[in-house]
Design a protein around this motif. Sequence first.
Motif, PDB file in Angstrom:
ATOM      1  N   ALA A 143      -9.711  10.274   3.115  1.00  0.00           N
ATOM      2  CA  ALA A 143      -8.302  10.447   3.468  1.00  0.00           C
ATOM      3  C   ALA A 143      -7.778   9.117   3.994  1.00  0.00           C
ATOM      4  CB  ALA A 143      -8.146  11.545   4.516  1.00  0.00           C
ATOM      5  N   THR A 144      -7.387   8.231   3.081  1.00  0.00           N
ATOM      6  CA  THR A 144      -6.996   6.879   3.462  1.00  0.00           C
ATOM      7  C   THR A 144      -5.764   6.436   2.702  1.00  0.00           C
ATOM      8  OG1 THR A 144      -7.755   4.574   3.543  1.00  0.00           O
ATOM      9  CG2 THR A 144      -8.559   5.911   1.724  1.00  0.00           C
ATOM     10  N   SER A 145      -4.969   5.562   3.319  1.00  0.00           N
ATOM     11  CA  SER A 145      -3.818   4.963   2.654  1.00  0.00           C
ATOM     12  C   SER A 145      -4.130   3.549   2.186  1.00  0.00           C
ATOM     13  CB  SER A 145      -2.609   4.939   3.593  1.00  0.00           C
ATOM     14  OG  SER A 145      -2.898   4.207   4.773  1.00  0.00           O
ATOM     15  N   HIS A 146      -5.277   3.024   2.591  1.00  0.00           N
ATOM     16  CA  HIS A 146      -5.728   1.719   2.095  1.00  0.00           C
ATOM     17  C   HIS A 146      -7.248   1.653   2.186  1.00  0.00           C
ATOM     18  CE1 HIS A 146      -6.258  -2.515   1.398  1.00  0.00           C
ATOM     19  NE2 HIS A 146      -6.814  -2.671   2.577  1.00  0.00           N
ATOM     20  N   VAL A 147      -7.889   1.293   1.096  1.00  0.00           N
ATOM     21  CA  VAL A 147      -9.346   1.154   1.062  1.00  0.00           C
ATOM     22  C   VAL A 147      -9.713  -0.259   1.482  1.00  0.00           C
ATOM     23  CG1 VAL A 147     -11.402   1.260  -0.390  1.00  0.00           C
ATOM     24  CG2 VAL A 147      -9.529   2.874  -0.760  1.00  0.00           C
ATOM     25  N   PRO A 156      -5.929   4.711   7.931  1.00  0.00           N
ATOM     26  CA  PRO A 156      -5.767   6.171   7.789  1.00  0.00           C
ATOM     27  C   PRO A 156      -4.378   6.543   7.285  1.00  0.00           C
ATOM     28  CG  PRO A 156      -5.565   5.539  10.086  1.00  0.00           C
ATOM     29  CD  PRO A 156      -5.958   4.289   9.342  1.00  0.00           C
ATOM     30  N   LEU A 157      -4.217   7.810   6.978  1.00  0.00           N
ATOM     31  CA  LEU A 157      -2.925   8.313   6.534  1.00  0.00           C
ATOM     32  C   LEU A 157      -1.944   8.343   7.692  1.00  0.00           C
ATOM     33  CD1 LEU A 157      -4.171  11.340   4.395  1.00  0.00           C
ATOM     34  CD2 LEU A 157      -3.439   9.111   3.538  1.00  0.00           C
ATOM     35  N   PHE A 163       0.844  -1.181   0.000  1.00  0.00           N
ATOM     36  CA  PHE A 163       0.000   0.000   0.000  1.00  0.00           C
ATOM     37  C   PHE A 163       0.885   1.239   0.000  1.00  0.00           C
ATOM     38  CE2 PHE A 163      -3.109  -2.927   0.503  1.00  0.00           C
ATOM     39  CZ  PHE A 163      -3.302  -3.451   1.777  1.00  0.00           C
ATOM     40  N   SER A 164       0.443   2.311  -0.603  1.00  0.00           N
ATOM     41  CA  SER A 164       1.170   3.573  -0.583  1.00  0.00           C
ATOM     42  C   SER A 164       0.230   4.664  -0.104  1.00  0.00           C
ATOM     43  CB  SER A 164       1.698   3.916  -1.983  1.00  0.00           C
ATOM     44  OG  SER A 164       0.634   4.036  -2.899  1.00  0.00           O
ATOM     45  N   ASP A 165       0.796   5.609   0.681  1.00  0.00           N
ATOM     46  CA  ASP A 165      -0.032   6.675   1.233  1.00  0.00           C
ATOM     47  C   ASP A 165      -0.579   7.566   0.128  1.00  0.00           C
ATOM     48  OD1 ASP A 165       0.206   5.842   3.745  1.00  0.00           O
ATOM     49  OD2 ASP A 165       1.658   7.333   4.407  1.00  0.00           O
ATOM     50  N   THR A 166      -1.875   7.829   0.190  1.00  0.00           N
ATOM     51  CA  THR A 166      -2.554   8.663  -0.788  1.00  0.00           C
ATOM     52  C   THR A 166      -3.383   9.683  -0.031  1.00  0.00           C
ATOM     53  OG1 THR A 166      -2.698   6.736  -2.242  1.00  0.00           O
ATOM     54  CG2 THR A 166      -4.034   8.641  -2.811  1.00  0.00           C
ATOM     55  N   PHE A 180      -0.463  13.036   6.229  1.00  0.00           N
ATOM     56  CA  PHE A 180      -1.683  13.607   6.809  1.00  0.00           C
ATOM     57  C   PHE A 180      -1.584  15.128   6.855  1.00  0.00           C
ATOM     58  CE2 PHE A 180      -4.384  14.664  10.592  1.00  0.00           C
ATOM     59  CZ  PHE A 180      -5.589  14.320  10.009  1.00  0.00           C
ATOM     60  N   PRO A 181      -2.511  15.859   6.235  1.00  0.00           N
ATOM     61  CA  PRO A 181      -2.453  17.327   6.249  1.00  0.00           C
ATOM     62  C   PRO A 181      -2.608  17.871   7.679  1.00  0.00           C
ATOM     63  CG  PRO A 181      -3.992  16.525   4.571  1.00  0.00           C
ATOM     64  CD  PRO A 181      -3.658  15.351   5.442  1.00  0.00           C
ATOM     65  N   LEU A 182      -1.633  18.627   8.115  1.00  0.00           N
ATOM     66  CA  LEU A 182      -1.679  19.168   9.475  1.00  0.00           C
ATOM     67  C   LEU A 182      -2.754  20.225   9.631  1.00  0.00           C
ATOM     68  CD1 LEU A 182       2.125  19.410  10.333  1.00  0.00           C
ATOM     69  CD2 LEU A 182       0.516  17.547  10.762  1.00  0.00           C
ATOM     70  N   ALA A 183      -3.360  20.643   8.526  1.00  0.00           N
ATOM     71  CA  ALA A 183      -4.467  21.599   8.621  1.00  0.00           C
ATOM     72  C   ALA A 183      -5.651  20.992   9.367  1.00  0.00           C
ATOM     73  CB  ALA A 183      -4.896  22.040   7.225  1.00  0.00           C
ATOM     74  N   TYR A 184      -5.730  19.645   9.418  1.00  0.00           N
ATOM     75  CA  TYR A 184      -6.783  18.998  10.189  1.00  0.00           C
ATOM     76  C   TYR A 184      -6.568  19.177  11.695  1.00  0.00           C
ATOM     77  CZ  TYR A 184      -8.808  16.461   6.208  1.00  0.00           C
ATOM     78  OH  TYR A 184      -9.437  16.128   5.035  1.00  0.00           O
ATOM     79  N   LEU A 185      -5.329  19.516  12.096  1.00  0.00           N
ATOM     80  CA  LEU A 185      -5.001  19.571  13.516  1.00  0.00           C
ATOM     81  C   LEU A 185      -5.063  20.975  14.096  1.00  0.00           C
ATOM     82  CD1 LEU A 185      -1.928  17.144  13.456  1.00  0.00           C
ATOM     83  CD2 LEU A 185      -4.276  16.617  14.112  1.00  0.00           C
TER      84      LEU A 185
END
Length: 246
Positions: A80-84, A169-170, A70-73, A175-180
């Motif tokens: 916002a997931t790295s694996h579905v 999850p990422l 898997f690769s982070d996407t 993971f965008p730090l804007a979520y934090l």
Amino acid sequence: FDYLPPTLERIQLEKMQSKKELLLQRTNSSFIQEFASGTRYRAHYENNQSWQTNQTRQFTSFQKATSEPFSDTILVDGLATSHVGLDPLQNTRHQPMVYHDNYSPPDWPEKHSFPMDKFRWTAHSILKDADEFLMANRKEEEEINQPSNNAIPDDDRPLVLSKHHFFRPLSLPAFPLAYLTPPIHPAFLRSFLSGTLSERHRRRIGFREQTRRPELIERTVSEVAGTVLTAQLALKYGMASHLAGG
């Protein structure tokens, strides 16, 4: 009687008048003009993006190597997931579930007040133990419908049949730090991510010296990313579960 001593009402009126004049001055100042034109917002955004890029580079080395293909996407179908995981529209056993292996970092102190291994054991139980609810439903159906001997018994299977059915999850670098921030104060977040929180803050969090560990920093961000992903899944499919809570 031309002079009247200042009364409380008069003092308050003068203060209000001073505030009004100051507000009018600021309205005509360059500060309001910059804010209205978006100059200050753009500067703040660019500074935040620059800081986020530096933090991402700094913590890339903390990302654990994994053999999973898997690769982070950033976004997959709006998630916002790295694996579905298993397609919720085809899943008849359980709601979408979110889990990441780094929720339980290795070498956690056995006598620590926080049982960090509970996340790993929760996932293990869901993957290995027979689901009691499914077993009870199966028994009830057998009593009512009296199925034939050729029926395939599936009540002893676990709730989740494969680790790949979890949504993941990422991780920290993706993971965008804007979520934090917000709601977390940027200065506090910078200190936490760089492992430089004060002793008072570390004690208040409860992890003390463990707060500086890169593994704990990464799993904390992943847990927040898991909460975001779980909320996205719930909005998309109506229900979702996060094995780390939140």
